[in-house]
Design an enzyme around this catalytic site. Structure first.
Site, mmCIF file in Angstrom:
data_model
loop_
_atom_site.group_PDB
_atom_site.id
_atom_site.type_symbol
_atom_site.label_atom_id
_atom_site.label_comp_id
_atom_site.label_asym_id
_atom_site.label_seq_id
_atom_site.Cartn_x
_atom_site.Cartn_y
_atom_site.Cartn_z
ATOM 1 C CB SER A 177 -28.236 -11.342 -5.333
ATOM 2 O OG SER A 177 -28.746 -11.412 -4.017
ATOM 3 C CG HIS A 205 -25.332 -10.426 -8.454
ATOM 4 N ND1 HIS A 205 -25.474 -11.648 -9.059
ATOM 5 C CD2 HIS A 205 -25.406 -10.657 -7.113
ATOM 6 C CE1 HIS A 205 -25.642 -12.580 -8.139
ATOM 7 N NE2 HIS A 205 -25.603 -12.003 -6.942
ATOM 8 C CE LYS A 236 -22.512 -14.281 -6.351
ATOM 9 N NZ LYS A 236 -22.910 -13.522 -5.188
#
Ligand SMILES: *Cc1c(COP(=O)(O)O)cnc(C)c1O
Length: 380
Positions: A177, A205, A236
């Site tokens: 990340s 991610h 996210k």
């Protein structure tokens, strides 16, 4: 009682302070410290711009009308709705897994699922740059944790061959990340398969970003297996909140019965589940702008390299620009904010090397990236 601690953080430029925003998360942001004006936003993990998307708002609004705001209890009591279950079925299909279970956050998923899957007498093998929630999950489990060098499959192989334990589980971020690099999953998959180890992937991610949006396994062309545990978040690229663990059906039944952050925590409100469900539908049906995200990412990285700036080993929309020290990272971030560009400084203990962490998203226009580059080069 904590004055000295705070003072020493301040002296070393490591004091953190919350900056709240008065705008939605998006292409631009109005944030505290930005002088009340709208800045270009390069701080968000809302990679596809879904956090304020009309379709997600509408899905949440209609669930809000039907179910209200609070879930009122843990899933095991009465906190869940048919939306929660629909989301689990949808995400399981999306990830090619037998089943899935929702957690209230990525942090809760890792600190609940990891201790449930590995305990006393087991071994966890963990990449040295794994996310803090994985580190905490490993600490909470009573398993012995072995840390292998970052993305080093050779080192992992050595450990898998020498460590003896009841059960072995390899844990890794798919996309790291803070650096934006990707774990060598082909190699790690092969090693786990050969050594009979569980493979736990944190695709926070990768989901919505890699593999056309399906995530890291799709990116590498690896089929889901019952011994692979895919954790990912709705918080996210999927523009909502919460997380999932997708794996074999028995593994999930076991988590329902043993993951403490699932059992002892109130379920997510239905509007949140509804928004996540809509986001998965958009990505699955190809209606989310995954291609735009990648085009923006290429544009940024190619110019940075042309400027002689080193974005490290990034392969994704997370693009770090390294700074000399924490003080320099903070000063750069402040200077950019004066010019209408918001990029947060990331400092120890989150990372070893202080940096600006740029995240580019599908919401950015080409001219936004040009403006970022211009500001960066004049500030530097
Ligand atoms: C953000 C993140 C988490 C935590 O997810 P939340 O939903 O924000 O709690 C876990 N793992 C990784 C790799 C992350 O980047």
């Amino acid at each position: 009682m904590f004055e000295d601690e705070l003072e020493s953080l301040r002296e070393s430029s490591l004091l953190r302070e919350i900056r709240d925003r008065s705008s939605p998360q998006g292409r631009t942001i109005t944030i505290q410290g930005g002088g009340g004006r709208e800045c270009l936003n390069f701080s968000s993990n809302d990679y596809l711009g879904l956090a304020s998307h009309p379709a997600l708002r509408e899905a949440a609004r209609s669930a809000l009308e039907k179910h209200g705001t609070g879930a009122g209890a843990s899933r095991l009591l009465s906190g869940g709705t048919e939306l929660h279950r629909a989301l689990e079925e949808r995400i399981a299909a999306f990830k090619g897994a037998e089943d899935a279970l929702i957690f209230n956050s990525g942090y809760a998923a890792n600190t609940g699922a990891i201790p449930a899957l590995a305990g006393e007498g087991d071994a966890i093998l963990s990449d040295e740059l794994n996310h803090a929630s994985i580190v905490d999950g490993c600490r909470l489990s009573r398993a012995k944790t072995y840390i292998y060098r970052h993305r080093d499959a050779g080192h992992l192989e050595e450990m898998l061959s020498t460590v003896s334990a009841r059960r072995k589980m390899v844990v890794t971020d798919t996309v790291f990340s803070m650096d934006g690099d990707i774990a060598p999953l082909k190699d790690i998959y092969g090693l786990c398969s050969r050594h009979g180890a569980l493979l736990y992937l944190d695709d926070a991610h990768g989901t919505g970003v890699l593999g056309g949006g399906r995530g890291a396994l799709e990116h590498f062309g690896i089929r889901s297996e019952p011994w692979i545990v895919q954790m990912g978040t709705f918080s996210k690229a999927l523009g909502s909140l919460g997380a999932f663990v997708a794996s074999g059906a028995d593994t999930l039944k076991w988590l329902v019965n043993s993951a403490r952050t699932f059992i002892f925590s109130t379920a997510l409100p239905a509007p949140v589940a509804a928004a996540s469900l809509k986001a998965v539908e958009l990505v699955e049906s190809g209606k989310a702008p995954v291609d735009v995200l990648w085009a923006n990412r290429e544009r940024l990285c190619s110019v940075l390299k042309g400027m002689g700036l080193d974005p490290g080993k990034t392969e994704t929309p997370v693009v770090p620009v390294m700074a000399r020290d924490a003080e320099a990272a903070l000063a750069l971030s402040e200077e950019l904010l004066h010019r209408g560009i918001y990029i947060p400084a990331i400092r120890p203990p989150a990372v070893r090397t202080p940096r600006l962490r740029i995240t580019v998203t599908a919401a950015h226009a080409g001219r936004d990236i040009d403006a970022l580059i211009e500001a960066l080069s004049s500030v530097l």
